[in-house]
Design a protein around this motif. Structure first.
Motif, PDB file in Angstrom:
ATOM      1  N   LEU A   1      74.069  60.919  59.841  1.00 50.00           N
ATOM      2  CA  LEU A   1      73.101  60.474  60.837  1.00 50.00           C
ATOM      3  C   LEU A   1      72.614  59.057  60.575  1.00 50.00           C
ATOM      4  CD1 LEU A   1      71.004  63.751  61.195  1.00 50.00           C
ATOM      5  CD2 LEU A   1      72.846  62.961  62.659  1.00 50.00           C
ATOM      6  N   LYS A   2      73.495  58.184  60.183  1.00 47.28           N
ATOM      7  CA  LYS A   2      73.115  56.784  59.954  1.00 47.28           C
ATOM      8  C   LYS A   2      72.704  56.154  61.271  1.00 47.28           C
ATOM      9  CE  LYS A   2      76.030  55.983  55.976  1.00 47.28           C
ATOM     10  NZ  LYS A   2      77.184  55.292  55.422  1.00 47.28           N
TER      11      LYS A   2
ATOM     12  N   SER B   1      72.482  64.470  55.970  1.00 48.31           N
ATOM     13  CA  SER B   1      71.852  63.676  57.034  1.00 48.31           C
ATOM     14  C   SER B   1      72.015  62.184  56.754  1.00 48.31           C
ATOM     15  CB  SER B   1      70.370  64.026  57.182  1.00 48.31           C
ATOM     16  OG  SER B   1      69.605  63.495  56.128  1.00 48.31           O
ATOM     17  N   LEU B   2      71.948  61.790  55.496  1.00 44.07           N
ATOM     18  CA  LEU B   2      72.164  60.387  55.148  1.00 44.07           C
ATOM     19  C   LEU B   2      73.602  59.966  55.434  1.00 44.07           C
ATOM     20  CD1 LEU B   2      70.213  60.165  51.775  1.00 44.07           C
ATOM     21  CD2 LEU B   2      69.514  59.249  53.994  1.00 44.07           C
TER      22      LEU B   2
ATOM     23  N   LYS C   1      66.604  63.160  62.344  1.00 46.19           N
ATOM     24  CA  LYS C   1      66.900  63.492  60.951  1.00 46.19           C
ATOM     25  C   LYS C   1      66.010  64.626  60.449  1.00 46.19           C
ATOM     26  CE  LYS C   1      68.695  59.021  59.509  1.00 46.19           C
ATOM     27  NZ  LYS C   1      68.532  57.870  58.646  1.00 46.19           N
ATOM     28  N   THR C   2      64.736  64.591  60.832  1.00 44.10           N
ATOM     29  CA  THR C   2      63.812  65.642  60.406  1.00 44.10           C
ATOM     30  C   THR C   2      64.213  66.997  60.979  1.00 44.10           C
ATOM     31  OG1 THR C   2      62.016  64.041  60.262  1.00 44.10           O
ATOM     32  CG2 THR C   2      61.399  66.360  60.363  1.00 44.10           C
TER      33      THR C   2
ATOM     34  N   TYR D   1      67.160  67.889  61.967  1.00 44.63           N
ATOM     35  CA  TYR D   1      68.417  68.257  61.322  1.00 44.63           C
ATOM     36  C   TYR D   1      68.162  68.842  59.937  1.00 44.63           C
ATOM     37  CZ  TYR D   1      72.963  67.777  59.078  1.00 44.63           C
ATOM     38  OH  TYR D   1      74.124  68.026  58.397  1.00 44.63           O
TER      39      TYR D   1
ATOM     40  N   LYS E   1      70.209  56.921  63.167  1.00 43.09           N
ATOM     41  CA  LYS E   1      69.465  57.804  64.072  1.00 43.09           C
ATOM     42  C   LYS E   1      67.976  57.722  63.756  1.00 43.09           C
ATOM     43  CE  LYS E   1      73.188  59.534  65.881  1.00 43.09           C
ATOM     44  NZ  LYS E   1      73.647  59.153  67.175  1.00 43.09           N
TER      45      LYS E   1
END
Length: 103
Positions: free
Chosen positions: A62-63, A58-59, A70-71, A73, A65
């Motif tokens: 999903l930069k 996710s890091l 993110k949660t 995901y 976002k």
């Protein structure tokens, strides 16, 4: 998906993807099996590894976002990844079963 075979009657025991596989029962002869203690300890590490992989991806992907995305995901990917790791570890033989002892 056939992953485990009953040693008594040689019937295939199907593992369920999302319902846990700590205890198995042979559909033919009714023998019950449980994970060995070492397999149970290894299985406890699966969620930590799955969450670690989900957070790191996710890091990476999903930069910028929102935290909500993110949660969602992280929760979704870690749940699916832990389920697949469980089946994969049984398939390659790292998670083992023994006959259940009544007690």
């Amino acid at each position: 998906m056939k992953i485990y075979t009953c040693p008594h009657c040689k019937t295939a025991i199907r593992l369920k993807l999302f319902f846990g596989n700590a205890h198995l029962k042979c559909p033919n002869c009714g023998c019950e099996y449980q994970m060995t203690m070492q397999s149970t300890k290894l299985r406890m590490l699966e969620p930590f590894v799955a969450v670690g992989i989900a957070v790191s991806t996710s890091l990476l992907f999903l930069k910028g976002k929102t935290i909500d995305i993110k949660t969602l995901y992280i929760l979704g990917v870690s749940f699916l990844l832990a389920s697949f790791m469980d089946m994969l570890l049984v398939h390659i033989g790292l998670l083992k079963y023994e006959k259940k002892v009544d007690g």
